[in-house]
Motif scaffolding. Structure first.
Motif, PDB file in Angstrom:
ATOM      1  N   ASP A  84    -160.184   5.601 -74.908  1.00 33.39           N
ATOM      2  CA  ASP A  84    -159.486   6.309 -73.832  1.00 33.39           C
ATOM      3  C   ASP A  84    -158.159   6.826 -74.375  1.00 33.39           C
ATOM      4  O   ASP A  84    -157.208   6.057 -74.533  1.00 33.39           O
ATOM      5  CB  ASP A  84    -159.242   5.354 -72.662  1.00 33.39           C
ATOM      6  CG  ASP A  84    -158.501   6.031 -71.512  1.00 33.39           C
ATOM      7  OD1 ASP A  84    -158.241   7.252 -71.604  1.00 33.39           O
ATOM      8  OD2 ASP A  84    -158.174   5.341 -70.527  1.00 33.39           O
ATOM      9  N   PRO A  85    -158.062   8.132 -74.687  1.00 37.94           N
ATOM     10  CA  PRO A  85    -156.821   8.664 -75.272  1.00 37.94           C
ATOM     11  C   PRO A  85    -155.618   8.554 -74.349  1.00 37.94           C
ATOM     12  O   PRO A  85    -154.481   8.704 -74.796  1.00 37.94           O
ATOM     13  CB  PRO A  85    -157.163  10.127 -75.574  1.00 37.94           C
ATOM     14  CG  PRO A  85    -158.332  10.446 -74.720  1.00 37.94           C
ATOM     15  CD  PRO A  85    -159.097   9.173 -74.545  1.00 37.94           C
ATOM     16  N   ASP A  86    -155.856   8.288 -73.062  1.00 42.13           N
ATOM     17  CA  ASP A  86    -154.752   8.160 -72.110  1.00 42.13           C
ATOM     18  C   ASP A  86    -154.378   6.708 -71.842  1.00 42.13           C
ATOM     19  O   ASP A  86    -153.534   6.426 -70.978  1.00 42.13           O
ATOM     20  CB  ASP A  86    -155.129   8.831 -70.779  1.00 42.13           C
ATOM     21  CG  ASP A  86    -155.383  10.322 -70.937  1.00 42.13           C
ATOM     22  OD1 ASP A  86    -154.736  10.930 -71.816  1.00 42.13           O
ATOM     23  OD2 ASP A  86    -156.234  10.871 -70.216  1.00 42.13           O
ATOM     24  N   TYR A  87    -155.002   5.786 -72.564  1.00 47.32           N
ATOM     25  CA  TYR A  87    -154.760   4.362 -72.313  1.00 47.32           C
ATOM     26  C   TYR A  87    -153.289   4.017 -72.574  1.00 47.32           C
ATOM     27  O   TYR A  87    -152.693   4.475 -73.553  1.00 47.32           O
ATOM     28  CB  TYR A  87    -155.652   3.513 -73.211  1.00 47.32           C
ATOM     29  CG  TYR A  87    -155.577   2.034 -72.936  1.00 47.32           C
ATOM     30  CD1 TYR A  87    -156.373   1.446 -71.958  1.00 47.32           C
ATOM     31  CD2 TYR A  87    -154.706   1.218 -73.647  1.00 47.32           C
ATOM     32  CE1 TYR A  87    -156.307   0.085 -71.702  1.00 47.32           C
ATOM     33  CE2 TYR A  87    -154.621  -0.138 -73.409  1.00 47.32           C
ATOM     34  CZ  TYR A  87    -155.426  -0.703 -72.432  1.00 47.32           C
ATOM     35  OH  TYR A  87    -155.349  -2.056 -72.183  1.00 47.32           O
ATOM     36  N   VAL A  88    -152.699   3.211 -71.705  1.00 49.54           N
ATOM     37  CA  VAL A  88    -151.309   2.789 -71.855  1.00 49.54           C
ATOM     38  C   VAL A  88    -151.293   1.389 -72.474  1.00 49.54           C
ATOM     39  O   VAL A  88    -151.788   0.434 -71.876  1.00 49.54           O
ATOM     40  CB  VAL A  88    -150.579   2.773 -70.497  1.00 49.54           C
ATOM     41  CG1 VAL A  88    -149.153   2.258 -70.671  1.00 49.54           C
ATOM     42  CG2 VAL A  88    -150.580   4.161 -69.877  1.00 49.54           C
ATOM     43  N   TYR A  89    -150.752   1.291 -73.671  1.00 51.56           N
ATOM     44  CA  TYR A  89    -150.695   0.012 -74.386  1.00 51.56           C
ATOM     45  C   TYR A  89    -149.469  -0.774 -73.911  1.00 51.56           C
ATOM     46  O   TYR A  89    -148.341  -0.287 -73.974  1.00 51.56           O
ATOM     47  CB  TYR A  89    -150.628   0.236 -75.892  1.00 51.56           C
ATOM     48  CG  TYR A  89    -151.882   0.859 -76.451  1.00 51.56           C
ATOM     49  CD1 TYR A  89    -152.889   0.081 -77.004  1.00 51.56           C
ATOM     50  CD2 TYR A  89    -152.074   2.246 -76.424  1.00 51.56           C
ATOM     51  CE1 TYR A  89    -154.049   0.647 -77.507  1.00 51.56           C
ATOM     52  CE2 TYR A  89    -153.231   2.815 -76.921  1.00 51.56           C
ATOM     53  CZ  TYR A  89    -154.212   2.017 -77.461  1.00 51.56           C
ATOM     54  OH  TYR A  89    -155.361   2.588 -77.948  1.00 51.56           O
ATOM     55  N   ILE A  90    -149.696  -2.008 -73.451  1.00 49.37           N
ATOM     56  CA  ILE A  90    -148.632  -2.836 -72.887  1.00 49.37           C
ATOM     57  C   ILE A  90    -147.884  -3.558 -73.996  1.00 49.37           C
ATOM     58  O   ILE A  90    -148.477  -4.083 -74.929  1.00 49.37           O
ATOM     59  CB  ILE A  90    -149.211  -3.870 -71.892  1.00 49.37           C
ATOM     60  CG1 ILE A  90    -150.052  -3.158 -70.823  1.00 49.37           C
ATOM     61  CG2 ILE A  90    -148.085  -4.672 -71.251  1.00 49.37           C
ATOM     62  CD1 ILE A  90    -149.291  -2.128 -70.027  1.00 49.37           C
ATOM     63  N   MET A  91    -146.560  -3.586 -73.863  1.00 48.40           N
ATOM     64  CA  MET A  91    -145.729  -4.261 -74.851  1.00 48.40           C
ATOM     65  C   MET A  91    -145.451  -5.693 -74.412  1.00 48.40           C
ATOM     66  O   MET A  91    -145.108  -5.952 -73.257  1.00 48.40           O
ATOM     67  CB  MET A  91    -144.401  -3.511 -75.028  1.00 48.40           C
ATOM     68  CG  MET A  91    -143.542  -4.038 -76.178  1.00 48.40           C
ATOM     69  SD  MET A  91    -141.982  -3.151 -76.328  1.00 48.40           S
ATOM     70  CE  MET A  91    -142.503  -1.476 -76.568  1.00 48.40           C
ATOM     71  N   ASN A  92    -145.599  -6.630 -75.353  1.00 49.92           N
ATOM     72  CA  ASN A  92    -145.303  -8.038 -75.089  1.00 49.92           C
ATOM     73  C   ASN A  92    -143.966  -8.385 -75.734  1.00 49.92           C
ATOM     74  O   ASN A  92    -143.880  -8.576 -76.939  1.00 49.92           O
ATOM     75  CB  ASN A  92    -146.424  -8.923 -75.648  1.00 49.92           C
ATOM     76  CG  ASN A  92    -146.117 -10.405 -75.494  1.00 49.92           C
ATOM     77  OD1 ASN A  92    -145.205 -10.792 -74.780  1.00 49.92           O
ATOM     78  ND2 ASN A  92    -146.895 -11.238 -76.176  1.00 49.92           N
ATOM     79  N   ASP A  93    -142.921  -8.464 -74.916  1.00 49.00           N
ATOM     80  CA  ASP A  93    -141.583  -8.743 -75.435  1.00 49.00           C
ATOM     81  C   ASP A  93    -141.455 -10.146 -76.018  1.00 49.00           C
ATOM     82  O   ASP A  93    -140.505 -10.426 -76.748  1.00 49.00           O
ATOM     83  CB  ASP A  93    -140.541  -8.565 -74.321  1.00 49.00           C
ATOM     84  CG  ASP A  93    -140.333  -7.101 -73.966  1.00 49.00           C
ATOM     85  OD1 ASP A  93    -140.842  -6.243 -74.709  1.00 49.00           O
ATOM     86  OD2 ASP A  93    -139.672  -6.818 -72.944  1.00 49.00           O
ATOM     87  N   SER A  94    -142.393 -11.025 -75.674  1.00 49.28           N
ATOM     88  CA  SER A  94    -142.309 -12.422 -76.137  1.00 49.28           C
ATOM     89  C   SER A  94    -143.045 -12.653 -77.453  1.00 49.28           C
ATOM     90  O   SER A  94    -143.122 -13.792 -77.923  1.00 49.28           O
ATOM     91  CB  SER A  94    -142.887 -13.354 -75.058  1.00 49.28           C
ATOM     92  OG  SER A  94    -142.191 -13.195 -73.845  1.00 49.28           O
TER      93      SER A  94
END
Length: 703
Positions: free
Chosen positions: A273-283
């Motif tokens: 999915d080229p529109d997929y939003v990758y979530i950032m893990n700050d921890s």
């Protein structure tokens, strides 16, 4: 079960993989995606290579040494001792690109990183040899060492995974019990807790098994994770601990497949999915948080061409993705705010100067100031394959202190290495220390007749645009040695020397070309010999001509280009092949004739002398031919002490070196390092009595 994707044709496979942002998966990719999606996007989609700590590099060096150990074990050859393994590991550490070291508070310089990594790997190797029984007591046969599996389609949890698996196993062995075991070497600061082994190692184990079994058709019974803890155990217990996972149970395998499939399924969905939003893990403490945020701002500001690690086959997909990201981001966030955020994020990356908004000269000054050396970049010269920075140094500053930090400069400047001159450079009446940085060549130095003056053959131009030459009329510079690896520019340099020599009026030019390279260049007015017997004969005739010139007092210039002379020497005739055999009279013998017996000479084929070897004839020409006009250029790709001996180098006052693989090669030719860091394509170094120090230059290009 065989994957349905295994039988795709080449065209079908290309079309199929064209749907995804990546072309493969691995266990580490799934692990990273499950832990931190943004880190996965940064590393796998955009090809970012994060810097590695001294501990990580030490672990890699440990694997390098163990690879050699088990290769010898597999071949049933003599096994290396600690010193041998340490040498392998230390070489790996020394050859690590300075840009790959992650500088931290405990290791703020590359030199300190190297020191810590060396100490750590030494402990690991001592532990390995001390507790080697953990490995070898049960091994009957080594099947594979450092095996790379590429492009393997597998089925996980009953589902055909649409992306091929890439995996690497450290060791595959057959035990005395007949079991097949995959072994994974791990270097650790602390052991993995027993209750976490199945969860942390099980998914990795099943990945190895699915790939290896699909590729090799061999059933694997167990996977061992052997952890080597480099910090000393207080209770003096063994430093190596084996965590074996029994994989003979189908239920156990299915359990690990379920665990792996959960993260893998999410990964495949995301990259499809080229529109997929990758979530950032700050921890996530395994990724530099500031580096990750800096990457995120780049995706909002830069174009696809600015990301050098992207798979070329995915450029269009990622280009579309970047456009949508930027369009969405700019609608919700002011670009000025994004840029400011990027600067703030970079400030948290304390020692990574590649992310700082500084010029190269500012980085040079800043890095050296951090180590207590105050300099000022006074002049900058943009060369062809490198830039030269002239440093104005405070009185009392030790030059050696700057030399010792060249790796830290390379790390900060984001180049593989820098070259710092050992002598001061005088420019416009002032002394400076020159620092050179290789770069991608943006222009060629084209061959031009106007650069020729008398018999001063132009070799190239330095970064100050001064012509570097070889004077054929200078009796202190009669012969030149040229060395360089494939693609370094050696052959093009030889061609330009030939053409300039013809323009200078050298009428006799001879090329000895055992690799048949110059035969294809269409050189006119030049004699070329390529067959080894023809080369030997040509050298014999040149020695004869030389002796005749000595008698006649002639000094007519003759240029001899001997390409790959080391290969010709190894192919040349030796020993009995050089014997001169003739029929000679060794006495008298009786012979019956119609008139009775008579005495006739008794003849026998005997050695009456021997010819000089090719190497001897070359040496004679080098030593005696200089006074009667012979000028010789000897070229080779192999910069070894066996080829370029001390005696041989004494005959070549002019030494030219283009890019070579290792620093030791540069030292063989030039007596100092530097040629290993050249950019290639004619970027060279020359040592000559006509110049007070080693000079860097760009060679001429003549189509």
């Amino acid at each position: 079960m065989e994957s349905i994707y295994k039988n795709l044709t080449t065209d079908e496979l290309a079309k199929h993989l064209g749907q995804f942002l990546v072309s493969s998966w691995s266990y580490s990719a799934v692990s990273t995606f499950s832990r931190n999606q943004k880190a996965y996007e940064m590393q796998s989609v955009y090809g970012y290579r994060s810097k590695s700590s001294a501990t990580t590099i030490a672990g890699n060096a440990y694997h390098e040494a163990l690879q050699q150990y088990f290769n010898l074990f597999k071949a049933k050859e003599a096994l290396p001792e600690l010193v041998d393994l340490e040498t392998i590991a230390y070489n790996y550490i020394e050859e690590t690109d300075p840009r790959n070291w992650k500088l931290q508070k405990t290791t703020p310089s590359v030199e300190e990183c190297i020191t810590q990594a060396s100490a750590t790997v030494s402990k690991l190797l001592q532990n390995f040899l001390k507790d080697i029984s953990v490995y070898v007591d049960e091994i009957d046969e080594v099947l594979d060492v450092e095996h790379y599996g590429k492009g393997i389609f597998v089925t996980i949890n009953g589902v055909d995974i649409p992306l091929p698996l890439y995996y690497k196993v450290d060791l595959v062995v057959k035990l005395k019990s007949g079991k097949i075991v995959i072994i994974d070497h791990k270097s650790k600061q602390s052991y993995t807790p027993d209750d976490a082994v199945k969860l942390t190692n099980g998914k990795q184990a099943i990945t190895y098994i699915k790939g290896y079994e699909a590729e090799k058709g061999i059933k694997v019974d167990e996977v061992w994770f052997i952890e080597n803890k480099f910090s000393q155990n207080r209770d003096k217990s063994p430093q190596l601990i084996k965590f074996p996972l029994d994989m003979t149970s189908e239920d156990e395998r299915r359990y690990y497949e379920v665990l792996l499939y959960e993260g893998l399924r999410s990964l495949v969905h995301a990259v499809n999915d080229p529109d997929y939003v990758y979530i950032m893990n700050d921890s996530d403490n395994l990724v530099d948080l500031a580096e990750m945020y800096e990457f995120w701002t780049k995706t909002l500001l830069l174009d696809v061409e600015d990301f050098t690690g992207i798979d070329p086959t995915k450029t269009e997909l990622i280009k579309q993705r970047l456009k949508k990201i930027k369009d969405t981001g700019i609608k919700t966030i002011n670009p000025t705010v994004i840029k400011q955020f990027r600067q703030n994020a970079a400030e948290f990356i304390q020692y990574d100067y590649s992310n700082k908004d500084m010029t190269q000269e500012e980085k040079i000054e800043h890095v050296l100031r951090r180590f207590g050396t105050i300099v000022k970049v006074a002049k900058i010269f943009n060369g062809y394959s490198s830039n030269t920075y002239l440093l104005q140094i405070d009185a009392g500053t030790k030059i050696n202190s700057i030399q010792s930090h060249k790796l830290d400069l390379a790390n900060a400047l984001d180049v593989s290495t820098v070259r710092i001159s050992k002598e001061l450079t005088v420019y416009e009446g002032k002394s400076y220390l020159a620092v050179e940085l290789s770069k991608k060549r943006e222009r060629d130095l084209n061959f031009t007749k106007k650069d020729l003056v008398d018999m001063k053959i132009p070799i190239g131009r330095d970064n100050f645009e001064q012509i570097v030459h070889w004077d054929l009329n200078n009796h202190s510079t009669p012969h030149a040695l040229v060395c360089g690896a494939t693609g370094s520019g050696k052959s093009v340099e030889l061609k330009s020397i030939i053409e300039f020599s013809k323009l200078a009026g050298v009428k006799h030019i001879i090329i000895l070309d055992p690799k048949f390279e110059f035969c294809r260049m269409g050189l006119k007015g030049v004699k070329i010999y390529s067959e080894i017997l023809d080369i030997e004969t040509a050298l014999e005739n040149l020695v004869i001509e030389m002796n005749e010139r000595v008698k006649a007092g002639s000094e007519e210039k003759t240029l001899i280009i001997f390409d790959e002379f080391a290969d010709a020497q190894s192919q040349g005739r030796k020993g009995k092949e050089l014997d001169i055999m003739e029929m000679v009279e060794v006495g008298q013998q009786k012979m019956k004739t119609m008139f009775g017996e008579t005495m006739v000479p008794k003849m026998k084929l005997q050695k009456v002398g021997s010819k000089n070897t090719l190497e001897e004839n070359l040496r004679i020409l080098l030593q005696k031919g200089r006074s009667v006009g012979f000028r010789i250029v000897a070229a080779t790709q192999r910069a070894s002490v066996k080829v370029i001996t001390g005696d041989a180098k004494a005959n070549f006052p002019v030494q030219i070196c283009f890019r070579v693989p290792k620093e030791i090669d540069s030292k063989v030719v030039l007596d100092e390092g530097g040629a290993e860091s050249l950019a290639g394509g004619g970027d060279g170094l020359i040592r000559s009595p006509e110049y007070p120090e080693l000079v860097r230059f760009q060679a001429y290009y003549k189509p």
